[in-house]
Design a protein around this motif. Structure first.
Motif, PDB file in Angstrom:
ATOM      1  N   TYR A  98       0.821  -1.207   0.000  1.00 38.59           N
ATOM      2  CA  TYR A  98       0.000   0.000   0.000  1.00 38.59           C
ATOM      3  C   TYR A  98       0.862   1.268   0.000  1.00 38.59           C
ATOM      4  N   SER A  99       2.036   1.182   0.627  1.00 45.16           N
ATOM      5  CA  SER A  99       2.961   2.318   0.566  1.00 45.16           C
ATOM      6  C   SER A  99       3.466   2.519  -0.857  1.00 45.16           C
ATOM      7  N   LEU A 100       3.713   1.399  -1.557  1.00 41.36           N
ATOM      8  CA  LEU A 100       4.130   1.493  -2.953  1.00 41.36           C
ATOM      9  C   LEU A 100       3.015   2.072  -3.819  1.00 41.36           C
ATOM     10  N   LEU A 101       1.785   1.638  -3.574  1.00 45.32           N
ATOM     11  CA  LEU A 101       0.660   2.173  -4.337  1.00 45.32           C
ATOM     12  C   LEU A 101       0.453   3.657  -4.054  1.00 45.32           C
ATOM     13  N   ARG A 102       0.687   4.062  -2.826  1.00 49.31           N
ATOM     14  CA  ARG A 102       0.565   5.489  -2.478  1.00 49.31           C
ATOM     15  C   ARG A 102       1.508   6.329  -3.330  1.00 49.31           C
ATOM     16  N   ALA A 103       2.751   5.862  -3.473  1.00 45.06           N
ATOM     17  CA  ALA A 103       3.721   6.597  -4.282  1.00 45.06           C
ATOM     18  C   ALA A 103       3.273   6.653  -5.739  1.00 45.06           C
ATOM     19  N   CYS A 142      -3.973   4.515   1.319  1.00 41.30           N
ATOM     20  CA  CYS A 142      -2.574   4.088   1.278  1.00 41.30           C
ATOM     21  C   CYS A 142      -1.717   4.901   2.247  1.00 41.30           C
ATOM     22  N   SER A 143      -2.035   6.166   2.440  1.00 38.17           N
ATOM     23  CA  SER A 143      -1.322   6.976   3.426  1.00 38.17           C
ATOM     24  C   SER A 143      -1.562   6.433   4.827  1.00 38.17           C
ATOM     25  N   GLY A 144      -2.796   5.977   5.088  1.00 39.69           N
ATOM     26  CA  GLY A 144      -3.092   5.364   6.376  1.00 39.69           C
ATOM     27  C   GLY A 144      -2.203   4.170   6.641  1.00 39.69           C
ATOM     28  N   PHE A 145      -1.996   3.346   5.621  1.00 43.18           N
ATOM     29  CA  PHE A 145      -1.096   2.198   5.757  1.00 43.18           C
ATOM     30  C   PHE A 145       0.350   2.646   5.951  1.00 43.18           C
ATOM     31  N   ALA A 146       0.781   3.618   5.148  1.00 39.97           N
ATOM     32  CA  ALA A 146       2.176   4.078   5.221  1.00 39.97           C
ATOM     33  C   ALA A 146       2.525   4.615   6.592  1.00 39.97           C
ATOM     34  N   HIS A 147       1.547   5.219   7.271  1.00 41.83           N
ATOM     35  CA  HIS A 147       1.787   5.807   8.591  1.00 41.83           C
ATOM     36  C   HIS A 147       1.309   4.919   9.731  1.00 41.83           C
ATOM     37  N   GLY A 148       0.896   3.701   9.403  1.00 37.33           N
ATOM     38  CA  GLY A 148       0.493   2.761  10.440  1.00 37.33           C
ATOM     39  C   GLY A 148      -0.761   3.157  11.194  1.00 37.33           C
TER      40      GLY A 148
END
Length: 258
Positions: free
Chosen positions: A85-90, A194-200
């Motif tokens: 999800y962090s990769l998808l966010r980018a 995806c930002s939610g996932f990236a920031h836990g």
């Protein structure tokens, strides 16, 4: 674990095929900007920055991250709970930025956005250099900023606005308004999740991940979180759709329509 990409739904299979084609294309020199095209005129106005280069760089960043997700799922054959999800966010950010740069019909507005992106790059670069206590190897920060301000003035733009606040969320709101096509707030929704996932953030992980309860004592629950294959593949497909819009817009702007 995903063992066979031929078993995925047709819309996901189409996305995977598209990602592979883009990955091969981005390993080659960028497509030519045709004389007389919108982008050739843009580039002539800001030859040191080039709107075409800025937009294609955004596209290649999106493709790289999409391909990384594909490689994790179908080559490494592992589904991480959070990392995809962090990769998808980018990828969403990069594709959205390409659309934001290219969508306006006004050349002046496309140039304004290109200059704004350039200022953000210079500004963030200086922040890092200052934090790391490093000295720039190229031109001083002040000189690069002044060049951007001078270009803004030359093209009848407000240099303070060009060198002002940057907002990814505002960019993606513009993207949704400009290319919605029945997809609602696709870019903003993808980015927020995806930002939610990236920031836990629990609202994202608990909302989308599959949960297996191991034990519960009072209000304390021990759970195992794992990624939902269906959700992840659908988000990959939607991000590919957004990236496709960026590529189509780039090809429209770079070709001469006679």
């Amino acid at each position: 674990m995903l063992k066979d990409r031929t078993r995925v739904p047709p819309h996901v299979a189409d996305a995977l095929h598209q990602i592979n084609n883009w990955q091969k294309a981005t390993s080659e020199p960028s497509p030519a900007v045709e004389p007389g095209s919108s982008l050739s005129g843009d580039d002539a106005k800001v030859p040191t920055l080039r709107v075409s280069s800025a937009a294609y760089q955004c596209f290649t960043h999106a493709v790289d991250h999409l391909h990384a997700v594909q490689a994790l799922l179908f080559e490494a054959k592992v589904i991480h709970s959070y990392a995809p999800y962090s990769l998808l966010r980018a990828a969403v950010e990069a594709a959205g930025e390409a659309i934001w740069l290219l969508e306006p019909s006004s050349r002046q507005e496309r140039i304004r956005r290109c200059l704004k992106r350039a200022y953000e790059n210079v500004s963030k670069g200086k922040e890092f250099m200052d934090l790391a206590d490093l000295q720039p190897s190229g031109r001083p920060h002040a000189e690069r900023v002044q060049e951007i301000r001078d270009l803004a003035t030359l093209h009848g733009l407000d240099p303070n606005g060009v060198c002002g606040r940057w907002s990814t969320q505002r960019q993606l709101k513009y993207v949704d308004e400009a290319v919605g096509g029945g997809n609602g707030n696709l870019a903003q929704n993808l980015w927020q999740i995806c930002s939610g996932f990236a920031h836990g953030r629990e609202w994202a992980t608990l909302g989308l991940l599959e949960r297996t309860v191991h034990s519960q004592v009072g209000n304390v629950v021990q759970v195992r979180l794992s990624s939902s294959t269906e959700v992840l593949l659908n988000m990959l497909s939607m991000t590919t759709l957004l990236t496709g819009k960026a590529k189509k817009l780039y090809d429209t702007r770079r070709t001469c329509h006679r």
